[in-house]
Design a protein around this motif. Structure first.
Motif, PDB file in Angstrom:
ATOM      1  N   ILE A 117      -4.044   8.633   2.045  1.00  0.00           N
ATOM      2  CA  ILE A 117      -4.785   7.428   2.228  1.00  0.00           C
ATOM      3  C   ILE A 117      -4.828   7.221   4.308  1.00  0.00           C
ATOM      4  CG2 ILE A 117      -3.496   5.019   3.610  1.00  0.00           C
ATOM      5  CD1 ILE A 117      -3.285   5.440   0.321  1.00  0.00           C
ATOM      6  N   HIS A 166       6.155  10.290  -0.845  1.00  0.00           N
ATOM      7  CA  HIS A 166       5.400  10.091  -0.064  1.00  0.00           C
ATOM      8  C   HIS A 166       4.655  12.049  -0.309  1.00  0.00           C
ATOM      9  CE1 HIS A 166       4.835   6.124   2.235  1.00  0.00           C
ATOM     10  NE2 HIS A 166       4.878   5.601   1.030  1.00  0.00           N
ATOM     11  N   ARG A 196       9.805   5.590   0.943  1.00  0.00           N
ATOM     12  CA  ARG A 196       8.947   6.562   1.532  1.00  0.00           C
ATOM     13  C   ARG A 196       9.309   7.831   0.920  1.00  0.00           C
ATOM     14  NH1 ARG A 196       8.845   2.500   5.891  1.00  0.00           N
ATOM     15  NH2 ARG A 196       7.327   1.230   5.673  1.00  0.00           N
ATOM     16  N   LEU A 221      -0.153   6.435  -7.817  1.00  0.00           N
ATOM     17  CA  LEU A 221      -0.647   6.110  -6.479  1.00  0.00           C
ATOM     18  C   LEU A 221       0.002   4.591  -6.331  1.00  0.00           C
ATOM     19  CD1 LEU A 221      -2.029   6.372  -4.073  1.00  0.00           C
ATOM     20  CD2 LEU A 221      -4.978   5.640  -4.914  1.00  0.00           C
ATOM     21  N   ILE A 222      -0.444   4.039  -7.355  1.00  0.00           N
ATOM     22  CA  ILE A 222       0.023   2.541  -7.776  1.00  0.00           C
ATOM     23  C   ILE A 222       1.863   2.521  -7.634  1.00  0.00           C
ATOM     24  CG2 ILE A 222       0.666   1.208  -8.922  1.00  0.00           C
ATOM     25  CD1 ILE A 222      -1.970   1.675 -10.427  1.00  0.00           C
ATOM     26  N   HIS A 263       2.670   2.647  -3.905  1.00  0.00           N
ATOM     27  CA  HIS A 263       2.179   1.547  -3.140  1.00  0.00           C
ATOM     28  C   HIS A 263       3.402   0.711  -2.975  1.00  0.00           C
ATOM     29  CE1 HIS A 263      -1.595   2.193  -1.135  1.00  0.00           C
ATOM     30  NE2 HIS A 263      -2.492   2.803  -2.013  1.00  0.00           N
ATOM     31  N   ASP A 273       6.288   1.780  -1.089  1.00  0.00           N
ATOM     32  CA  ASP A 273       6.032   1.521   0.293  1.00  0.00           C
ATOM     33  C   ASP A 273       5.934   0.309   0.398  1.00  0.00           C
ATOM     34  OD1 ASP A 273       5.126   3.358   2.357  1.00  0.00           O
ATOM     35  OD2 ASP A 273       3.297   2.207   2.646  1.00  0.00           O
ATOM     36  N   GLY A 274       6.120  -0.534  -0.163  1.00  0.00           N
ATOM     37  CA  GLY A 274       6.186  -2.040   0.704  1.00  0.00           C
ATOM     38  C   GLY A 274       7.263  -2.589   0.128  1.00  0.00           C
ATOM     39  N   THR A 288      -8.255  -0.233   3.526  1.00  0.00           N
ATOM     40  CA  THR A 288      -8.821  -0.217   2.228  1.00  0.00           C
ATOM     41  C   THR A 288     -10.175  -1.010   1.977  1.00  0.00           C
ATOM     42  OG1 THR A 288      -6.195  -0.070   1.940  1.00  0.00           O
ATOM     43  CG2 THR A 288      -7.788  -2.077   0.480  1.00  0.00           C
ATOM     44  N   PHE A 335       0.332  12.077  -0.316  1.00  0.00           N
ATOM     45  CA  PHE A 335       0.119  10.238  -0.386  1.00  0.00           C
ATOM     46  C   PHE A 335      -0.391   9.513   0.936  1.00  0.00           C
ATOM     47  CE2 PHE A 335       1.936   5.546   0.902  1.00  0.00           C
ATOM     48  CZ  PHE A 335       1.020   5.335  -0.475  1.00  0.00           C
TER      49      PHE A 335
END
Length: 327
Positions: free
Chosen positions: A240, A215, A212, A200-201, A204, A207-208, A246, A236
């Motif tokens: 989300i 995902h 993708r 997951l981290i 993320h 994704d930044g 968040t 993912f």
């Protein structure tokens, strides 16, 4: 300069290898055992209404079930099931709402049941688009309420705090998932779910940077049997999207439509006594929390006494009268 470039290259190579390891081996482990929640819902989902469908903007046929209101008709409630589930889980509650004069529409949220490939969606925000497409296609009679259970309650909170909140006249959050950081959360949701935190981290972080391609990888697994007919894991994007954003405090603060929260006093997935703290606000927009004694997590939508409480909360939202906050 050459040494610097070598150092940078080495750092990037190490980072890439670490991210790769997280993607490959950092996924969710299987929860231990089989949750009793599954059997409870399967026993309750007897003779549900036939599936119907509407076409979403991407052309996908998405499923729902309609339990028409008994006379006199007073409006409608759109029901959103919990994680791994589908529209069948909401049928006992749908029947209680229909008996109270409310058209009940239970959705198979995309990625569940008969709505597209299980565990996957195309982009974060697609679930909100699907909900808007459902309202446009089916046009449930007004006034309208959105009621979500567990993760579906978290999604209802997301909608209530979002730009399209005015699509509904009120919101019912039934034992809602708020955040893994909120005081309502028990570790692993009481054994119901396992999260692949390293993956997951990593996703993320990627994704930044606009990456993708991964995902679709599962980041959550639920305590369900492979042959249960339910959704065993979430990729993912679905993980989300099917929850609040968040910053859960900002989500609660952003709610501007009448909203009620109900939770069972014996809930083993969340900490029921913490909900009052989570939904306490300092402004004029009150979000009452009702704790139902002797009711477990699934019981908030299955137990007859709890269903009466949900109908009372719906009546309060529709009539703008105060609702009992606790027993």
């Amino acid at each position: 300069m050459k040494a610097f470039l070598l150092a940078v290259g080495g750092f990037l190579a190490l980072t890439a290898s670490m991210l790769g390891a997280c993607l490959v081996w950092g996924g969710p482990a299987a929860p231990e055992g089989r949750s009793a929640i599954v059997g409870t819902f399967q026993r309750a989902a007897i003779d549900p209404p036939a599936l119907q469908s509407f076409k979403a903007r991407d052309g996908t046929e998405l499923a729902y079930r309609n339990t028409p209101a008994e006379s006199p008709e007073r409006g409608s409630v759109v029901l959103v099931h919990g994680s791994a589930g589908d529209s069948r889980a909401m049928q006992p509650l749908a029947k209680s709402l229909a008996a109270a004069g409310l058209n009940a529409y239970a959705l198979d949220i995309r990625g569940h049941g008969d709505s597209g490939p299980r565990g996957r969606i195309a982009y974060v925000g697609q679930l909100e688009d699907d909900l808007a497409d459902f309202l446009a296609a089916v046009q449930p009679p007004a006034p309208r309420l959105l009621a979500g259970f567990s993760s579906g309650g978290g999604f209802a909170l997301r909608v209530a705090a979002g730009p399209d909140a005015d699509a509904f006249d009120g919101y019912l959050l039934l034992a809602p998932f708020v955040s893994h950081e909120a005081p309502t959360y028990r570790p692993d949701a009481g054994g119901w779910v396992r999260v692949g935190v390293p993956r997951l981290i990593a996703l993320h972080l990627l994704d930044g940077f606009g990456i993708r391609a991964f995902h679709h990888l599962p980041v959550m697994r639920f305590a369900v049997d492979a042959n249960s007919g339910l959704t065993p894991s979430y990729g993912f994007r679905l993980a989300i999207n099917f929850r609040p954003r968040t910053d859960w405090r900002a989500e609660v603060a952003a709610v501007a439509r009448p909203t009620r929260v109900l939770v069972g006093g014996d809930d083993a997935v969340f900490h029921p006594q913490a909900f009052a703290e989570v939904f306490a606000r300092q402004d004029a927009m009150d979000i009452p929390v009702r704790v139902l004694p002797g009711i477990g997590h699934a019981g908030v939508v299955l137990d007859p006494a709890a269903r009466r409480g949900v109908v009372e909360a719906a009546d309060a939202l529709l009539s703008a009268k105060p609702v009992q906050e606790a027993d």
